[in-house]
Write a protein that holds these residues in place. Structure first.
Motif, PDB file in Angstrom:
ATOM      1  N   ALA A 301      22.459  37.814  52.001  1.00 38.72           N
ATOM      2  CA  ALA A 301      22.140  38.249  50.641  1.00 38.72           C
ATOM      3  C   ALA A 301      20.719  38.791  50.577  1.00 38.72           C
ATOM      4  O   ALA A 301      20.451  39.789  49.888  1.00 38.72           O
ATOM      5  N   ILE A 302      19.817  38.170  51.327  1.00 38.40           N
ATOM      6  CA  ILE A 302      18.424  38.631  51.301  1.00 38.40           C
ATOM      7  C   ILE A 302      18.289  40.011  51.928  1.00 38.40           C
ATOM      8  O   ILE A 302      17.553  40.868  51.435  1.00 38.40           O
ATOM      9  N   ILE A 303      19.056  40.247  52.987  1.00 38.61           N
ATOM     10  CA  ILE A 303      19.024  41.586  53.584  1.00 38.61           C
ATOM     11  C   ILE A 303      19.495  42.623  52.562  1.00 38.61           C
ATOM     12  O   ILE A 303      18.898  43.680  52.396  1.00 38.61           O
ATOM     13  N   LEU A 304      20.558  42.292  51.854  1.00 40.01           N
ATOM     14  CA  LEU A 304      21.079  43.259  50.883  1.00 40.01           C
ATOM     15  C   LEU A 304      20.133  43.475  49.712  1.00 40.01           C
ATOM     16  O   LEU A 304      20.162  44.507  49.057  1.00 40.01           O
ATOM     17  N   LEU A 305      19.265  42.491  49.460  1.00 40.29           N
ATOM     18  CA  LEU A 305      18.305  42.658  48.377  1.00 40.29           C
ATOM     19  C   LEU A 305      17.017  43.325  48.846  1.00 40.29           C
ATOM     20  O   LEU A 305      16.515  44.240  48.207  1.00 40.29           O
ATOM     21  N   PHE A 306      16.506  42.854  49.991  1.00 40.35           N
ATOM     22  CA  PHE A 306      15.163  43.266  50.400  1.00 40.35           C
ATOM     23  C   PHE A 306      15.111  44.074  51.685  1.00 40.35           C
ATOM     24  O   PHE A 306      14.040  44.412  52.150  1.00 40.35           O
ATOM     25  N   GLY A 307      16.254  44.305  52.304  1.00 40.29           N
ATOM     26  CA  GLY A 307      16.249  45.048  53.561  1.00 40.29           C
ATOM     27  C   GLY A 307      15.782  46.479  53.353  1.00 40.29           C
ATOM     28  O   GLY A 307      15.471  46.894  52.234  1.00 40.29           O
ATOM     29  N   LEU A 308      15.768  47.231  54.427  1.00 33.91           N
ATOM     30  CA  LEU A 308      15.302  48.614  54.376  1.00 33.91           C
ATOM     31  C   LEU A 308      16.074  49.393  53.317  1.00 33.91           C
ATOM     32  O   LEU A 308      15.523  50.209  52.597  1.00 33.91           O
ATOM     33  N   SER A 309      17.377  49.161  53.220  1.00 27.70           N
ATOM     34  CA  SER A 309      18.184  49.849  52.218  1.00 27.70           C
ATOM     35  C   SER A 309      18.579  48.909  51.091  1.00 27.70           C
ATOM     36  O   SER A 309      19.557  49.148  50.394  1.00 27.70           O
ATOM     37  N   GLY A 310      17.845  47.799  50.963  1.00 23.82           N
ATOM     38  CA  GLY A 310      18.190  46.800  49.960  1.00 23.82           C
ATOM     39  C   GLY A 310      17.990  47.311  48.535  1.00 23.82           C
ATOM     40  O   GLY A 310      17.230  48.251  48.292  1.00 23.82           O
ATOM     41  N   THR A 311      18.676  46.654  47.603  1.00 24.66           N
ATOM     42  CA  THR A 311      18.609  47.055  46.202  1.00 24.66           C
ATOM     43  C   THR A 311      17.178  47.000  45.673  1.00 24.66           C
ATOM     44  O   THR A 311      16.679  47.972  45.103  1.00 24.66           O
ATOM     45  N   VAL A 312      16.539  45.868  45.879  1.00 25.43           N
ATOM     46  CA  VAL A 312      15.186  45.702  45.356  1.00 25.43           C
ATOM     47  C   VAL A 312      14.215  46.641  46.054  1.00 25.43           C
ATOM     48  O   VAL A 312      13.386  47.309  45.412  1.00 25.43           O
ATOM     49  N   THR A 313      14.329  46.720  47.389  1.00 25.56           N
ATOM     50  CA  THR A 313      13.433  47.594  48.141  1.00 25.56           C
ATOM     51  C   THR A 313      13.536  49.026  47.620  1.00 25.56           C
ATOM     52  O   THR A 313      12.522  49.694  47.366  1.00 25.56           O
ATOM     53  N   GLY A 314      14.779  49.500  47.442  1.00 20.23           N
ATOM     54  CA  GLY A 314      14.982  50.867  46.970  1.00 20.23           C
ATOM     55  C   GLY A 314      14.368  51.085  45.598  1.00 20.23           C
ATOM     56  O   GLY A 314      13.677  52.077  45.354  1.00 20.23           O
ATOM     57  N   PHE A 315      14.574  50.096  44.728  1.00 21.60           N
ATOM     58  CA  PHE A 315      14.074  50.194  43.370  1.00 21.60           C
ATOM     59  C   PHE A 315      12.541  50.290  43.352  1.00 21.60           C
ATOM     60  O   PHE A 315      11.961  51.179  42.723  1.00 21.60           O
ATOM     61  N   VAL A 316      11.914  49.380  44.095  1.00 25.47           N
ATOM     62  CA  VAL A 316      10.449  49.354  44.127  1.00 25.47           C
ATOM     63  C   VAL A 316       9.900  50.624  44.774  1.00 25.47           C
ATOM     64  O   VAL A 316       8.936  51.228  44.290  1.00 25.47           O
ATOM     65  N   ALA A 317      10.569  51.073  45.847  1.00 29.32           N
ATOM     66  CA  ALA A 317      10.102  52.268  46.541  1.00 29.32           C
ATOM     67  C   ALA A 317      10.170  53.482  45.608  1.00 29.32           C
ATOM     68  O   ALA A 317       9.245  54.287  45.551  1.00 29.32           O
ATOM     69  N   ASP A 318      11.252  53.591  44.849  1.00 22.78           N
ATOM     70  CA  ASP A 318      11.384  54.693  43.905  1.00 22.78           C
ATOM     71  C   ASP A 318      10.313  54.613  42.827  1.00 22.78           C
ATOM     72  O   ASP A 318       9.701  55.613  42.445  1.00 22.78           O
ATOM     73  N   LEU A 319      10.088  53.391  42.366  1.00 20.85           N
ATOM     74  CA  LEU A 319       9.171  53.177  41.257  1.00 20.85           C
ATOM     75  C   LEU A 319       7.756  53.609  41.624  1.00 20.85           C
ATOM     76  O   LEU A 319       7.070  54.272  40.853  1.00 20.85           O
ATOM     77  N   PHE A 320       7.325  53.227  42.811  1.00 20.59           N
ATOM     78  CA  PHE A 320       5.945  53.504  43.188  1.00 20.59           C
ATOM     79  C   PHE A 320       5.824  54.652  44.181  1.00 20.59           C
ATOM     80  O   PHE A 320       4.755  54.913  44.694  1.00 20.59           O
ATOM     81  N   GLY A 321       6.943  55.296  44.471  1.00 20.40           N
ATOM     82  CA  GLY A 321       6.909  56.411  45.404  1.00 20.40           C
ATOM     83  C   GLY A 321       6.492  56.004  46.803  1.00 20.40           C
ATOM     84  O   GLY A 321       5.804  56.731  47.506  1.00 20.40           O
ATOM     85  N   LEU A 322       6.906  54.800  47.217  1.00 13.50           N
ATOM     86  CA  LEU A 322       6.525  54.325  48.550  1.00 13.50           C
ATOM     87  C   LEU A 322       7.650  54.590  49.545  1.00 13.50           C
ATOM     88  O   LEU A 322       8.797  54.802  49.152  1.00 13.50           O
ATOM     89  N   GLN A 323       7.309  54.542  50.817  1.00 10.56           N
ATOM     90  CA  GLN A 323       8.322  54.612  51.865  1.00 10.56           C
ATOM     91  C   GLN A 323       8.870  53.203  52.095  1.00 10.56           C
ATOM     92  O   GLN A 323       8.099  52.291  52.330  1.00 10.56           O
ATOM     93  N   PRO A 324      10.196  52.995  52.011  1.00 14.52           N
ATOM     94  CA  PRO A 324      10.730  51.647  52.253  1.00 14.52           C
ATOM     95  C   PRO A 324      10.408  51.182  53.681  1.00 14.52           C
ATOM     96  O   PRO A 324      10.383  51.998  54.601  1.00 14.52           O
TER      97      PRO A 324
END
Lengths: 752, 346
Positions: A301-324
């Motif tokens: 579950a943590i991988i799916l949330l915070f992994g390279l393609s995780g939901t949270v990672t993607g969201f935060v990366a989009d928000l701040f324009g960062l590279q996951p």
């Protein structure tokens, strides 16, 4: 309720005289009982292990002469396996003392000698003669080629061994050990034998391979060079070049996890008890979650949330324009997963402690004009210290032994528990290295374990005396309350999200890719169809599912029994070496599962104890892994029962066994329940030892799940895990109903 | 307390113990203990198929080839298993070398590809090839695009600085696949240049996984970009619907041969031989397609998937299984990799 520590000397003088004339008879009866069992085992039951199990009854064909299935007596009569003969002699020796005065100095001596030598000989021949003749080169060169061989001990041998063991304990009892109580000495002897055989022997046997060099010879310098290897103790991460040794990785992780889970557990405990929050009791079910969660799911579950393609990672990366990034793989990921898993354990420990802080003390402080913050800082917190230490050490040990989370989330951050696993199963296949790593891990966990017992054993933090305490717990000071609320809200939501994802994951096509809802994973795993011969269990998971249930249901009552009886001996009896005895029985808690698994497969694959590939070895590993919890639960609940109850029963002429069965046990139902639930659930979710011990016939759910995870089949793995969670919750509820709550009120007499 | 409860509990415990010791079939039926190191569904398919064809009861355990090898070795004094099917060939060869498996010459040999027979010969006939698959790598098209990276085509491409942090392979110490990679690179470029390649590659690696096929699974889920694996593993992810593109490196590549061995001292040796012959037949091998196994099967008449990488169109090196499968060479290469490559800063 207070118990005077030395009241145990009391029954010795008084009760002994009451039972004197009966106790001689009792000893005689015990001797006859074990004599009979031993002779039955020697003369009637197959001495060696049966390849197809007891119930095949294949052995009746050709019995009692077929040498594979013959009882020892018939083997001797046919001039086979003559080295078994001395056992019969030792077995019969106690006949000499039957009916004699038990106070005669030779009475006990003969029993001890007969049993001890018999047992010694039985083990000696078992270890020296294996399926390839002599097991040791020394014996081979001394006595020449044996020209014969033998298999593992079977039912007959086990009965004989038990008889010899109890002959020894009866001997000690007749010499006055523990007030001459045959039952208690027997129990102590039995538990010592079990701990010796199923904990000490396999672990020492495995550790001895740490001393072996590549050619099988023993060498201390090889051990030292392996032990001080750079990969274990290297400190290169400090200079930033590359990663540190695994020992430091594990240690750092365990300390952080211990501290973090203690802090979070404390915050939750404070909110649950002292915030005035109406719904605070809803936090309690949280504590059940980690023990009914099969391994891996949290990591996934943590991988799916915070992994390279995780939901949270993607969201935060989009928000701040960062590279996951892959930040979650390694220490951060393991840390999050372990905090999710072990915080509830800390909560469980701390809630009792927080509740135990006496309100009157806090009120006293407030009367002396301390404000809430001062009261909290100078009164409440110091009184919680032992609980905090306990929670920290539990988190520390759990983190050290954790296997599933580092396996999934470890990245390049290696820890001891997984390194041991890969040293054995990896392409390197280096048993010596695994043993060395296991020693390092054991040093850490045992020191923590020892520190906990040393440190907490000494001071008194008791504030509840059993006398009524009318105070109301002080509310938390505001400057703590709000941070606590925030933390609880964040962490609680996080936990809910993680578990929500787990349930959801079982119902989607491909988790993380195609989120179309589907039942197909459940159908693949648990499909049923109705054929001519009734139900067809078509799903691929049924086999391992039923095996798991069967094994867990077998292990749970046995674990509870062994644990509670041990607890009884520890709390109620005084004998020299009691501390060592207690340490020995609690030891397996500090031995990580991977170590136990490897040790078992090495120790129990060859005669005299041939257990690999059976369901028995799984049951045994669960009993001895989980026994400490049964003991703990038993000790906790038994310390609350006043000793006068036992004494009353003894004075009325009941013996110790009867007292235990009819007085103590009924009062301990909560402890029985706790031990049953815990061992059942642990047997269903354990992985680290199990993975080495499963076999073709006895495959367990967790090992099946690993296979699916390895195959990228998250859907089925998660569906299976969800099913297991539901099954365990049902089982826990059932046990609650079956064992029930303690009802100590007086009841209307019922017609018997 | 009531006695009923106590006795109910003890009866439950007792019957549980008994249940655990009762063998699955009380009658002394024919049986076979089968260790399987391929993917779970393939293992199941083989077990159920053999049961249906012969009526012999199959007890199956699925573990990775490394785990199975460790188990067979631990049990060698008193073997519990009969046959070991699947998994990369090296541990099978190692088992043959250590005398853990039994030589057997099947009547089916005439129907097999040459590479399957030569595998048997390197192992003194104690093992045989059942499938083969070429090494390569796969990448996640979407992740590659998101990072604006060019598509790699050769081994040497993977060492380019722009792929830093995007490549994953297994640790050769723990994975047979990764050891095959190391041995392939050494044979392809020569030992010195090969190790220079591994050092350059090391800079781009984001994680050395424990299991061989983990890199492509991570790539499939978007947790990684490029995974060095066997091509059939990559094809499987692509066929499961993940955006994976399979690459056969332009310089040529090595391959593995999946093995099957009969365990020495097997209790049901006759049934093990039956299984052995059965598993080499074309019909049985064709069924691998049912479980998306994209290896090339060893029976010449077995069907293979159109998705399977066609070995005849790849540049394959002349992989020396005997040399690189031997314990001594393996230890030497792994030690060298450990000392010279894995310790470098990334």
């Amino acid at each position: 309720m207070t118990t005077a520590p030395h009241s145990s000397a009391y029954p010795g003088s008084n009760l002994h005289s009451v039972g004197r004339n009966t106790s001689a008879k009792r000893i005689n009866r015990t001797i006859i009982l074990w004599l009979t069992v031993g002779l039955l085992g020697f003369c009637l039951f197959p001495w060696y292990m049966l390849e197809d199990g007891f119930w095949s009854f294949e052995w009746l064909d050709g019995y009692p002469y077929d040498t594979d299935y013959a009882p020892a007596l018939f083997l001797l009569l046919q001039q086979e396996k003559l080295w078994l003969a001395p056992i019969l002699l030792f077995l019969l020796l106690p006949v000499l003392v039957l009916g004699k005065d038990k106070n005669h100095p030779w009475f006990g001596k003969i029993l001890i000698l007969a049993g001890g030598l018999g047992l010694g000989w039985l083990l000696l021949q078992g270890f020296s003669i294996g399926i390839r003749g002599w097991s040791f080169d020394a014996a081979q060169s001394l006595f020449g080629d044996l020209g014969d061989r033998q298999f593992g001990l079977g039912y007959g041998a086990m009965m004989t061994a038990a008889a010899l063991l109890f002959t020894v304990t009866t001997g000690f009892a007749s010499r006055g050990m523990i007030n001459g109580d045959v039952f208690v000495v027997g129990v102590i002897g039995f538990i010592l034998a079990l701990v010796g055989m199923f904990i000490l022997f396999p672990v020492l046997n495995m550790l001895s391979s740490a001393l072996q060099d590549n050619d099988g010879g023993y060498s201390v310098s090889v051990f030292l060079s392996k032990f001080f290897d750079d990969k274990i103790w290297g400190l290169h991460c400090l200079s930033g070049a590359r990663s540190c040794g695994v020992a430091w990785n594990s240690l750092a992780l365990a300390i952080i996890v211990g501290a973090a889970t203690t802090l979070l557990g404390l915050v939750f405990a404070l909110i649950a008890t002292r915030s005035g929050l109406r719904r605070a009791h809803l936090l309690r079910p949280l504590t059940v979650l980690p023990i009914i969660t099969p391994p891996f799911v949290i990591g996934l579950a943590i991988i799916l949330l915070f992994g390279l393609s995780g939901t949270v990672t993607g969201f935060v990366a989009d928000l701040f324009g960062l590279q996951p990034t892959r930040w979650v793989y390694g220490m951060p990921g393991i840390l999050i997963a372990q905090m999710l898993s072990f915080t509830p354990i800390a909560f469980l420990v701390l809630i009792g402690v927080v509740e135990g802080v006496s309100p009157s003390m806090e009120e006293a402080a407030q009367t002396l004009r301390a404000d809430r913050w001062q009261t909290f800082k100078t009164v409440s917190l110091p009184l919680m210290r032992p609980g905090l230490a306990n929670a920290f050490l539990l988190g520390f040990i759990e983190s050290m032994a954790d296997f599933g989370n580092p396996l999934v989330l470890g990245g390049n951050f290696d820890v001891l528990s997984t390194e041991i696993f890969f040293a054995i199963v990896g392409a390197q296949n280096d048993q010596g290295k695994a043993a060395v790593l296991a020693i390092v891990l054991l040093i850490f966990t045992l020191s923590a374990f020892y520190a906990q017992r040393r440190w907490l054993g000494k001071k008194s933090y008791i504030t509840r005396t059993g006398k009524g305490d009318g105070g109301v717990s002080a509310e938390l000071p505001r400057r703590i309350l709000w941070p606590c609320y925030t933390l609880v809200a964040i962490w609680g939501t996080f936990t809910l999200v993680v578990y929500g994802m787990i349930v959801y994951g079982g119902f989607v096509e491909v988790w993380g890719l195609n989120h179309t809802l589907t039942f197909k994973h459940y159908i693949t795993a648990f499909g049923l169809s109705f054929g001519e011969n009734g139900i067809l269990w078509r799903g691929s998971a049924w086999d391992s599912f039923w095996t798991t249930l069967k094994i867990a249901a077998t292990a749970a009552p046995l674990t509870a029994a062994v644990g509670l009886v041990t607890a009884y001996v520890l709390v109620r009896q005084n004998f020299s070496g009691k501390n060592a005895f207690e340490f020995g029985t609690m030891l397996s808690f500090a031995i990580p599962g991977t170590v136990i698994g490897v040790a078992y497969i090495l120790a129990f694959n060859v005669p005299p104890f041939e257990l690999t590939g059976t369901g028995v070895i799984l049951v045994l590993s669960f009993i001895f892994r989980n026994m400490p919890v049964g003991i703990r639960a038993g000790i906790a609940s038994m310390s609350q029962l006043d000793k006068s109850l036992d004494e009353a029963s003894l004075t009325l002429g009941a013996n110790t066994w009867r007292t235990f069965r009819q007085v103590i046990l009924p009062l301990m139902r909560p402890a029985v329940l706790a031990a049953l639930v815990f061992s059942f659930v642990r047997a269903m979710t354990a992985i680290s030892a199990v993975i080495f011990l499963v076999s073709a016939e006895y495959n367990m759910a967790t090992s099946y799940i690993i296979g699916r995870v390895e195959n990228n089949d998250y859907g089925i793995a998660i569906a299976y895990c969800t099913t297991l969670i539901v099954v365990m919750l049902t089982a826990v509820a059932l046990m609650q109903i079956l064992v029930g709550k303690v009802d100590l009120k007086r009841q209307e007499p019922q017609p018997a | 307390m009531n006695f009923k409860l106590a006795s109910a509990l003890s009866i439950a415990a007792l019957s549980g113990v008994l249940a655990a010791t009762v063998p699955a079939s009380a009658v002394a039926a024919e049986k076979l203990t089968y260790y399987c190191s391929a993917q779970e569904d393939w293992c199941q398919l083989m077990a159920k198929g053999f049961e249906e064809t012969t009526g012999i009861k199959v007890n199956m355990t699925r573990k990775s080839s490394g785990e199975t090898f460790a188990q067979i070795k631990a049990e060698s004094e008193n073997p519990k298993g009969d046959i070991w099917w699947g998994g990369t060939g090296d541990p099978h060869l190692q088992a043959a070398e250590e005398g853990l498996t039994e030589a057997y010459e099947s009547g089916m040999r005439g129907e097999l590809h040459d590479w399957a027979i030569s595998q048997a010969e390197s192992g003194g006939n104690a093992t045989i090839g059942i499938y083969s698959g070429a090494l390569g790598y796969g990448y996640n098209e979407e992740v590659l695009k998101a990072n604006n990276l060019p598509a790699p085509e050769c081994w040497k491409d993977l060492t380019k600085p722009e792929y830093k942090g995007h490549v994953q392979m297994a640790n050769p110490n723990s994975s047979g696949t990764a050891y095959t990679t190391l041995a392939t690179i050494v044979q392809l470029f020569g030992e010195d240049e090969g190790f220079e390649f591994m050092k350059a590659l090391h800079k781009n690696i984001n994680q050395y996984t424990k299991s061989g096929s983990a890199p492509i699974k991570a790539a499939a889920r978007g947790e990684n970009t490029i995974g060095i694996v066997f091509m059939h593993d990559a094809v499987k992810q692509a066929a499961s619907g993940f955006p994976i593109k399979v690459v056969a490196p332009c310089e040529g590549t090595g391959y593995e041969i999946g093995g099957m061995s009969i365990i020495k001292g097997a209790r049901n040796a006759e049934n093990a031989q039956k299984f052995y012959d059965w598993a080499l037949s074309a019909d049985v091998q064709s069924r691998s397609l049912e479980v998306k196994a994209f290896q090339v099967m060893s029976n010449k008449a077995a069907q293979s998937s159109p998705l399977a990488p066609d070995l005849s169109k790849l540049t394959l090196i002349d992989y020396d299984f005997k040399k690189y499968g031997s314990s001594a060479e393996r230890k030497r290469l792994l030690k060298k990799w450990d000392d010279e490559v894995s310790t470098l800063p990334q």
